[in-house]
Design a protein around this motif. Structure first.
Motif, PDB file in Angstrom:
ATOM      1  N   GLY A 106       0.756  -1.111  -0.004  1.00 16.35           N
ATOM      2  CA  GLY A 106       0.072   0.017  -0.097  1.00 16.35           C
ATOM      3  C   GLY A 106       0.915   1.273   0.046  1.00 16.35           C
ATOM      4  N   VAL A 111      -3.645   2.694   1.060  1.00 14.20           N
ATOM      5  CA  VAL A 111      -3.533   1.533   1.935  1.00 14.20           C
ATOM      6  C   VAL A 111      -4.897   1.167   2.337  1.00 14.20           C
ATOM      7  N   TYR A 115      -7.039  -3.064   4.090  1.00 14.37           N
ATOM      8  CA  TYR A 115      -7.250  -3.176   5.436  1.00 14.37           C
ATOM      9  C   TYR A 115      -8.447  -4.284   5.515  1.00 14.37           C
ATOM     10  N   ALA A 130       2.169  -6.980   5.219  1.00 12.64           N
ATOM     11  CA  ALA A 130       1.846  -5.660   4.748  1.00 12.64           C
ATOM     12  C   ALA A 130       2.815  -4.753   4.751  1.00 12.64           C
ATOM     13  N   LEU A 132       3.801  -1.008   3.847  1.00  6.84           N
ATOM     14  CA  LEU A 132       2.971   0.240   3.641  1.00  6.84           C
ATOM     15  C   LEU A 132       4.115   1.331   3.213  1.00  6.84           C
ATOM     16  N   CYS A 143      -0.586   1.516  10.696  1.00  6.66           N
ATOM     17  CA  CYS A 143       0.304   0.336  10.840  1.00  6.66           C
ATOM     18  C   CYS A 143       0.016  -0.448  11.762  1.00  6.66           C
ATOM     19  N   VAL A 153       3.837  -6.165   9.531  1.00  5.25           N
ATOM     20  CA  VAL A 153       4.026  -4.909   9.075  1.00  5.25           C
ATOM     21  C   VAL A 153       5.309  -4.372   8.749  1.00  5.25           C
ATOM     22  N   LEU A 155       7.229  -1.031   7.455  1.00  7.27           N
ATOM     23  CA  LEU A 155       6.695   0.480   7.166  1.00  7.27           C
ATOM     24  C   LEU A 155       8.094   1.230   6.485  1.00  7.27           C
ATOM     25  N   VAL A 168       8.113   1.319  -1.101  1.00  6.28           N
ATOM     26  CA  VAL A 168       7.773   0.091  -0.754  1.00  6.28           C
ATOM     27  C   VAL A 168       8.619  -1.107  -1.413  1.00  6.28           C
TER      28      VAL A 168
END
Lengths: 245, 337
Positions: A106, A111, A115, A130, A132, A143, A153, A155, A168
């Protein structure tokens, strides 16, 4: 598709220029993560298409970024106000394709639809990761929410003020995954497509007239023919996309 | 009162229906239900409300929302001889009280329309439709119309000589009386269906073009197509629309459209279908007072997919509010006295 009258339950800032709006009303037209609604905003002629972050029997949640007149007007609305929406628009992602270890990619305001997808993937027994990406720490949202669902996650921020520095695609390094789902700017898609190791789906954005397939305003060419982003998309298969310059 | 009843009765006799079918639902003593029927070149429509070409596809998306048989009819997506993808995106820009589109006549081509769209349409629309046709040469217009002439679902041909979004397409025919007349003659020669020419507002004077079409044998006129317009993105300092310019539509153009319908009505004796920014039953009545026999609704369908259904439902009530019993009686009414 349905026409639905929603009532705003909550409309709060989530990050820089980003708001979360909870709407009470009929959510029955939504059948797949990645679908969107098209909101009528006072003072704007065209509706505003916004992807849906989540929904339940009480209503829907959307997360939007203030980028112009329409979203600015939305950000000034408060609880109790009514919003007319066309709901259940677009095809949405296919959670059944995700396999055991799907990857969610995302970028920024791309993003939110991931979800609901993440939730459905976990409900199917998958272990999603994920990735992000945001511009800066001030832009970061959700997050913790992805972690609370049970996802891993990663980030990344462009300026390195939160998570790892970079895009990303930098955060994807070394990851193994069975399938990927991406939502974000098209430049991100092109970068992802150069390094992606599996099949996947991208959720595209385009200026729309109607949002439900009537006006042909958002058509794009694909290897499987001309598609309307609003109706035949916004989610397209990696294999069918024609990356035009 | 007696005169009104006679009018309703006379109108009913035209279709062979007994007069009480028209007024039967009204309690005795109340005024009879307003008569919304109109006739385009011998084709009677239940009401004058017609979704405009390019805003309604082939009706499928709307038929999922409501029974579109309540419409007078609809004008299907502009069709050309060959399939067309159309223009690059962005094709849409928002404006105050309107929008710009530069779709560029994306359509599956007339053969696909005949083989798939028309047969599939039978499942959800049981009336005849208006076939909207575009072309890039006189011969192409004629060929496409000749193919559609064989389709019994087609009630009339609406020949678009006015698309602002294709190079050399349509617009060049619509801006000159001679070229518009040439297309009219070529199409009339290959069909027995009524031929309505859809005119462009992007001309110095629409009246000589309308007259030229009438003299060339057009059975009616549709006006107006969109107004050529543009928007510029302040961030990118470039036009919003990839093709730079596009067709401006929506309520903002209603006064311009109304004025042109008014002017053309005075100049010709063939029926006019009025369109351009129509969004309400009141707008329909204004268009008809200006001279329209029927009215098309365009951009409104895109922001409110129920727009035409709402107009159809409200029309009788709004007619009553303005003391209109028989809709056909007000056509061109603003010109008299």
């Amino acid at each position: 598709m349905k026409q639905t009258e929603y009532r705003i339950v909550e409309n709060l800032p989530l990050a820089r220029d980003v708001f979360r709006m909870r709407l009470a009303g009929d959510s029955s037209a939504f059948t797949a993560p990645g679908q969107f609604l098209n909101l009528r905003v006072e003072g704007c002629y065209l509706r505003r298409p916004i992807s849906v972050c989540d929904w339940d029997r009480e209503g829907v949640t959307i997360i939007y970024k203030v980028v112009g007149k329409g979203t600015a007007a939305m950000s000034r609305m408060g609880p109790g106000e009514a919003l007319d929406a066309l709901t259940g628009l677009g095809n949405g992602f296919s959670p059944e394709k995700g396999g055991a270890a799907p990857l969610l990619i995302g970028g920024g305001v791309g993003v939110p639809p991931l979800y609901r997808l993440c939730r459905e993937l976990i409900a199917r027994g998958a272990h999603p990761t994920a990735v992000l990406g945001f511009g800066s720490a001030a832009d970061v949202f959700y997050c913790e929410e992805f972690e609370a669902l049970g996802a891993q996650v990663r980030l990344a921020t462009a300026d390195g003020s939160a998570g790892q520095r970079g895009f990303v695609t930098d955060a994807m390094a070394g990851l193994d995954y069975t399938y990927f789902y991406a939502c974000g700017p098209e430049a991100m898609f092109r970068a992802v497509d150069r390094i992606a190791k599996s099949s996947g789906q991208y959720s595209f954005e385009e200026r729309m007239g109607c949002g439900f397939g009537a006006c042909m305003g958002c058509s794009c060419r694909t290897l499987t023919g001309s598609k309307r982003i609003c109706r035949d998309g916004p989610v397209l298969e990696r294999e069918e996309i024609l990356w035009e310059k | 009162m007696g005169e009104m009843k006679n009018t309703a009765g006379a109108a009913a006799q035209k279709t062979g229906a007994p007069a009480q079918d028209v007024i039967g639902i009204i309690p005795s003593g109340a005024a009879p239900a307003p008569d919304t029927r109109v006739t385009l070149s011998g084709w009677e429509l239940e009401n004058p409300v017609i979704p405009a070409s390019g805003t309604f596809g082939f009706g499928r998306e709307f038929a999922e929302l409501y029974d579109i048989n309540c419409l007078g009819t609809f004008s299907f997506k502009g069709t050309t001889r060959q399939a067309r993808f159309g223009n690059p995106t962005p094709r849409i820009a928002e404006c105050t009280a309107g929008m710009i589109n530069s779709v560029g006549l994306q359509n599956p081509g007339v053969e696909h329309v005949i083989a798939h769209e028309l047969p599939e349409m039978k499942a959800y629309f049981h009336k005849k439709v208006i076939a909207n046709v575009s072309g890039f040469s006189v011969a192409e217009y004629a060929e496409t119309c000749a193919m559609l002439d064989r389709e019994e679902q087609v009630g009339l041909l609406e020949v678009n000589v006015s698309c602002p979004n294709v190079h050399n397409g349509g617009m060049s025919f619509g801006v000159s009386p001679e070229a518009a007349a040439e297309v009219t003659r070529a199409v009339k020669a290959v069909t027995t269906k009524p031929v309505y020419i859809k005119l462009s507002p992007n001309v110095t004077d629409i009246v000589p073009i309308a007259k030229a079409c009438e003299q060339a044998g057009a059975d009616g006129l549709s006006l107006i197509n969109t107004l050529l317009g543009m928007r510029i993105d302040l961030r990118r300092r470039r036009p919003v629309i990839a093709n730079r310019m596009g067709g401006f539509s929506g309520p903002a153009i209603f006064p311009v459209a109304l004025r042109m319908v008014y002017q053309v009505y005075e100049a010709v004796s063939i029926p006019v279908i009025g369109m351009g920014g129509v969004s309400s039953a009141e707008d329909v009545l204004e268009m008809m007072l200006a001279g329209a026999t029927a009215v098309q609704v365009g951009a409104a369908n895109l922001v409110d997919p129920f727009a035409c259904k709402t107009i159809v439902e409200e029309l009788p009530r709004v007619m009553q509010r303005y003391g209109i019993q028989t809709l056909t009686e007000i056509i061109g009414g603003a010109h008299h006295g």
